[in-house]
Design a protein around this motif. Structure first.
Motif, PDB file in Angstrom:
ATOM      1  N   UNK A  59     -28.543  -9.448 -55.671  1.00 23.78           N
ATOM      2  CA  UNK A  59     -28.128 -10.558 -56.537  1.00 23.78           C
ATOM      3  C   UNK A  59     -26.782 -11.152 -56.115  1.00 23.78           C
ATOM      4  N   UNK A  60     -26.188 -10.620 -55.035  1.00 23.67           N
ATOM      5  CA  UNK A  60     -24.848 -11.068 -54.615  1.00 23.67           C
ATOM      6  C   UNK A  60     -24.815 -12.543 -54.229  1.00 23.67           C
ATOM      7  N   UNK A  61     -25.910 -13.017 -53.675  1.00 24.57           N
ATOM      8  CA  UNK A  61     -25.939 -14.409 -53.231  1.00 24.57           C
ATOM      9  C   UNK A  61     -25.246 -14.623 -51.898  1.00 24.57           C
ATOM     10  N   UNK A  62     -25.018 -13.541 -51.163  1.00 23.45           N
ATOM     11  CA  UNK A  62     -24.487 -13.629 -49.801  1.00 23.45           C
ATOM     12  C   UNK A  62     -25.023 -12.465 -48.982  1.00 23.45           C
ATOM     13  N   UNK A  63     -24.873 -12.590 -47.655  1.00 24.21           N
ATOM     14  CA  UNK A  63     -25.287 -11.487 -46.787  1.00 24.21           C
ATOM     15  C   UNK A  63     -24.302 -10.322 -46.934  1.00 24.21           C
ATOM     16  N   UNK A  64     -24.766  -9.118 -46.638  1.00 27.89           N
ATOM     17  CA  UNK A  64     -23.865  -7.965 -46.607  1.00 27.89           C
ATOM     18  C   UNK A  64     -22.996  -8.050 -45.354  1.00 27.89           C
ATOM     19  N   UNK A  65     -21.766  -7.596 -45.472  1.00 30.40           N
ATOM     20  CA  UNK A  65     -20.840  -7.613 -44.331  1.00 30.40           C
ATOM     21  C   UNK A  65     -20.299  -6.204 -44.099  1.00 30.40           C
ATOM     22  N   UNK A  66     -19.725  -5.937 -42.916  1.00 30.67           N
ATOM     23  CA  UNK A  66     -19.188  -4.600 -42.655  1.00 30.67           C
ATOM     24  C   UNK A  66     -18.245  -4.154 -43.775  1.00 30.67           C
ATOM     25  N   UNK A  67     -18.429  -2.915 -44.194  1.00 31.52           N
ATOM     26  CA  UNK A  67     -17.597  -2.382 -45.275  1.00 31.52           C
ATOM     27  C   UNK A  67     -18.281  -2.444 -46.631  1.00 31.52           C
ATOM     28  N   UNK A  82     -25.291   3.743 -48.472  1.00 29.76           N
ATOM     29  CA  UNK A  82     -25.019   3.118 -47.174  1.00 29.76           C
ATOM     30  C   UNK A  82     -23.652   2.442 -47.193  1.00 29.76           C
ATOM     31  N   UNK A  83     -22.916   2.548 -46.102  1.00 34.87           N
ATOM     32  CA  UNK A  83     -21.734   1.715 -45.888  1.00 34.87           C
ATOM     33  C   UNK A  83     -21.982   0.949 -44.594  1.00 34.87           C
ATOM     34  N   UNK A  84     -22.043  -0.369 -44.733  1.00 29.93           N
ATOM     35  CA  UNK A  84     -22.446  -1.207 -43.604  1.00 29.93           C
ATOM     36  C   UNK A  84     -21.384  -1.167 -42.508  1.00 29.93           C
ATOM     37  N   UNK A  85     -21.833  -0.922 -41.280  1.00 23.78           N
ATOM     38  CA  UNK A  85     -20.930  -0.830 -40.136  1.00 23.78           C
ATOM     39  C   UNK A  85     -20.699  -2.174 -39.467  1.00 23.78           C
ATOM     40  N   UNK A  86     -19.788  -2.171 -38.493  1.00 25.79           N
ATOM     41  CA  UNK A  86     -19.504  -3.417 -37.769  1.00 25.79           C
ATOM     42  C   UNK A  86     -20.570  -3.699 -36.713  1.00 25.79           C
ATOM     43  N   UNK A 282     -15.758   0.719 -43.806  1.00 30.31           N
ATOM     44  CA  UNK A 282     -16.083  -0.105 -42.630  1.00 30.31           C
ATOM     45  C   UNK A 282     -16.148   0.667 -41.311  1.00 30.31           C
ATOM     46  N   UNK A 283     -17.125   1.527 -41.151  1.00 34.34           N
ATOM     47  CA  UNK A 283     -17.257   2.264 -39.897  1.00 34.34           C
ATOM     48  C   UNK A 283     -17.859   1.372 -38.815  1.00 34.34           C
ATOM     49  N   UNK A 284     -17.854   1.855 -37.570  1.00 33.16           N
ATOM     50  CA  UNK A 284     -18.499   1.093 -36.508  1.00 33.16           C
ATOM     51  C   UNK A 284     -20.022   1.165 -36.698  1.00 33.16           C
ATOM     52  N   UNK A 285     -20.542   2.392 -36.709  1.00 30.02           N
ATOM     53  CA  UNK A 285     -21.977   2.569 -36.983  1.00 30.02           C
ATOM     54  C   UNK A 285     -22.177   2.700 -38.493  1.00 30.02           C
ATOM     55  N   UNK A 286     -23.202   2.060 -39.013  1.00 31.02           N
ATOM     56  CA  UNK A 286     -23.493   2.137 -40.443  1.00 31.02           C
ATOM     57  C   UNK A 286     -23.626   3.600 -40.873  1.00 31.02           C
ATOM     58  N   UNK A 460     -17.338  14.221 -42.517  1.00 31.08           N
ATOM     59  CA  UNK A 460     -16.544  12.988 -42.411  1.00 31.08           C
ATOM     60  C   UNK A 460     -16.387  12.599 -40.933  1.00 31.08           C
ATOM     61  N   UNK A 461     -16.084  13.587 -40.095  1.00 33.69           N
ATOM     62  CA  UNK A 461     -15.925  13.309 -38.653  1.00 33.69           C
ATOM     63  C   UNK A 461     -17.224  12.775 -38.069  1.00 33.69           C
ATOM     64  N   UNK A 462     -18.350  13.337 -38.493  1.00 34.60           N
ATOM     65  CA  UNK A 462     -19.655  12.899 -37.996  1.00 34.60           C
ATOM     66  C   UNK A 462     -19.941  11.445 -38.382  1.00 34.60           C
ATOM     67  N   UNK A 463     -19.665  11.125 -39.644  1.00 40.43           N
ATOM     68  CA  UNK A 463     -19.938   9.763 -40.121  1.00 40.43           C
ATOM     69  C   UNK A 463     -19.089   8.737 -39.364  1.00 40.43           C
ATOM     70  N   UNK A 464     -17.843   9.126 -39.084  1.00 44.18           N
ATOM     71  CA  UNK A 464     -16.909   8.171 -38.462  1.00 44.18           C
ATOM     72  C   UNK A 464     -17.055   8.100 -36.936  1.00 44.18           C
TER      73      UNK A 464
END
Ligand code: MN
Ligand code: MN
Length: 466
Positions: A59-67, A82-86, A282-286, A460-464
């Motif tokens: 319902x945001x009305x915009x695309x998802x962006x990193x972070x 999920x945390x969307x990556x760059x 805002x990780x590199x990989x989602x 945490x290290x794995x995710x980042x």
């Protein structure tokens, strides 16, 4: 190649952090005694950290962006965050997966009966339990009863010190000669796990002239159910009520270095994975964190890891971020890396015979990696590749995480499974990781606070990791 004990490495500040994390975890498993309760607690924490529900994201009305942070709640029993990556989705995600269902006794659909002035409820056990461990201890009742009109009544009885508790009885030793000669699997049989819920007899119908009054315990119990919860007997037909050990998890040991609590398999990996996930911006990989239901009975059903919910949710998120196409979804899954996190059997000095010592998991030596699980010649396991294990070693060492490797017991001693092989079906790299515990699947399981601390760091290290 003996791995080091993590306790020796901590300074005062780290020990304080470790104890504080252990206390937050203790509270979490004391409040989250069912998969539904764990989802609720996790969603509350996620919202505080800025997560939107999938519906809110749509319902945001915009695309998802990193972070951007999004969670999907699957029938209130499984959760995907999920945390969307760059990087674009097709490069793959870093995924942590754990299960939040635990062995327990479920109330049958038609449970109530009265026998010799006692009212009981019939149960059907869920997951691999030693049935004799569930008698003669205080039990609580958690879950939901859903009325025909859709009203959901939540039940959590037996946790407040003011609440009554429930119990399944055991036989007195004086009359147990026959019972004590049986093999342990038969000492208490599944059909005999009947929960005592009342014994006060009340008059149902006054005496007719010269006769006896009609009386029962059941009438009183039904009145209490109606008055306290607004439920009638038929409502049990649409209920999910779980019988679990009553009371809070506790610090264990004079040094308070451990936790004794119910459901640590696998909420200990669920909680530590969630804590790591909430630290990622805002990780590199989602980043993805999966807390799933039904692992203890084979990961089946709509809320188990075999369900398409995960793949469907990733498809939804891709469509919310980019132009959707099926190939992007397939690439996103194949190019992902995953730690399938589930508990390991810690080496127990009371039962050393089941382990091969070089390849056992030890309390306090940090996050445990299992290249494979399975049984009888690795049957049914996800055998992680050497290349991927090398990658994971590097990530853990660079982050200064204490970790160890293990197998579940000696060759042919037994075995077990996790959700790793199911994620492996997508062609992604996945390895079993987790925390070692003692008395796995018992009403009260034992874990080390140092391992909780190291696992959170490792996740945490794995995710980042890029
Ligand atoms: Mn498990
Ligand atoms: Mn288990």
């Amino acid at each position: 190649m003996e791995r080091k004990n993590a306790w020796l490495s901590y300074d005062k500040k780290q020990k304080k952090e470790l104890m504080a994390l252990g206390e937050r975890y203790r509270v979490f498993i004391s409040r989250g005694k069912t998969e539904r309760e764990c989802v609720e607690l996790a969603v509350a924490e996620a919202k505080k950290a800025g997560y939107l529900s999938l519906e809110e994201a749509k319902a945001l009305g915009r695309k998802l962006v990193p972070g951007d942070k999004v969670y999907a709640d699957i029938m209130g029993k499984s959760l995907a965050l999920f945390t969307v990556g760059t990087e674009p989705w097709e490069k793959g995600m870093n995924i942590l997966g754990a299960h939040i269902d635990s062995p327990r006794l479920d109330i049958k659909q038609n449970p109530l009966y009265e026998d010799t002035d006692i009212v009981l409820m019939d149960t059907h056990y869920y997951g691999g339990i030693k049935k004799y461990q569930w008698v003669a201890l205080p039990l609580a009742l958690h879950g939901v009863v859903v009325k025909k009109d859709g009203t959901v009544i939540k039940v959590a009885l037996g946790e407040s010190p003011k609440d009554p508790v429930l119990c399944i009885t055991d036989l007195l030793p004086h009359l147990a000669a026959n019972q004590m000669s049986k093999p342990a699997a038969k000492v208490v049989e599944g059909e005999d796990l009947n929960l005592i819920i009342g014994s006060e007899k009340v008059v149902e119908k006054k005496a007719e002239k010269g006769g006896e009054p009609k009386a029962s315990v059941m009438k009183n119990i039904k009145d209490i159910l109606e008055k306290t919860y607004g439920i009638e007997e038929e409502d049990f037909l649409s209920a999910e009520l779980e019988v679990v050990p009553a009371g809070e998890a506790r610090d264990l040991g004079l040094d308070r270095s451990m936790i004794l609590g119910y459901g640590q398999d696998d909420r200990i990996c669920g909680y530590t994975s969630l804590q790591a996930m909430l630290k990622v911006e805002a990780p590199k990989r989602t980043s993805c964190c999966l807390l799933v239901d039904k692992e203890e009975i084979g990961s089946v059903g709509a809320t188990g890891m075999h369900s398409r919910f995960f793949e469907n949710t990733v498809a939804e998120l891709i469509a919310l971020t980019e132009e959707y196409c099926d190939l992007k979804l397939r690439r996103a899954l194949t190019n992902s890396r995953m730690l399938s996190s589930d508990v390991s059997a810690g080496h127990d000095p009371n039962y050393p015979g089941v382990d091969e010592k070089k390849n056992a998991a030890y309390m306090g030596r940090g996050l445990v990696f299992n290249k494979f699980t399975g049984s009888r010649g690795k049957g049914g396991c996800n055998d992680a590749s050497a290349e991927y294990l090398a990658y994971v070693r590097r990530v853990m060492d660079e982050a200064g995480v204490f970790w160890q490797t293990a197998e579940l017991g000696k060759v042919d001693e037994g075995g077990g499974g996790t959700i790793a092989y199911i994620a492996g079906n997508y062609g992604m790299n996945v390895v079993d990781a987790g925390i070692s515990i003692l008395s796995m699947h018992a009403p009260w399981e034992v874990a080390s606070k140092a391992d909780i601390y190291e696992a959170t760091k490792g996740y945490e290290a794995f995710l980042k990791a890029e």
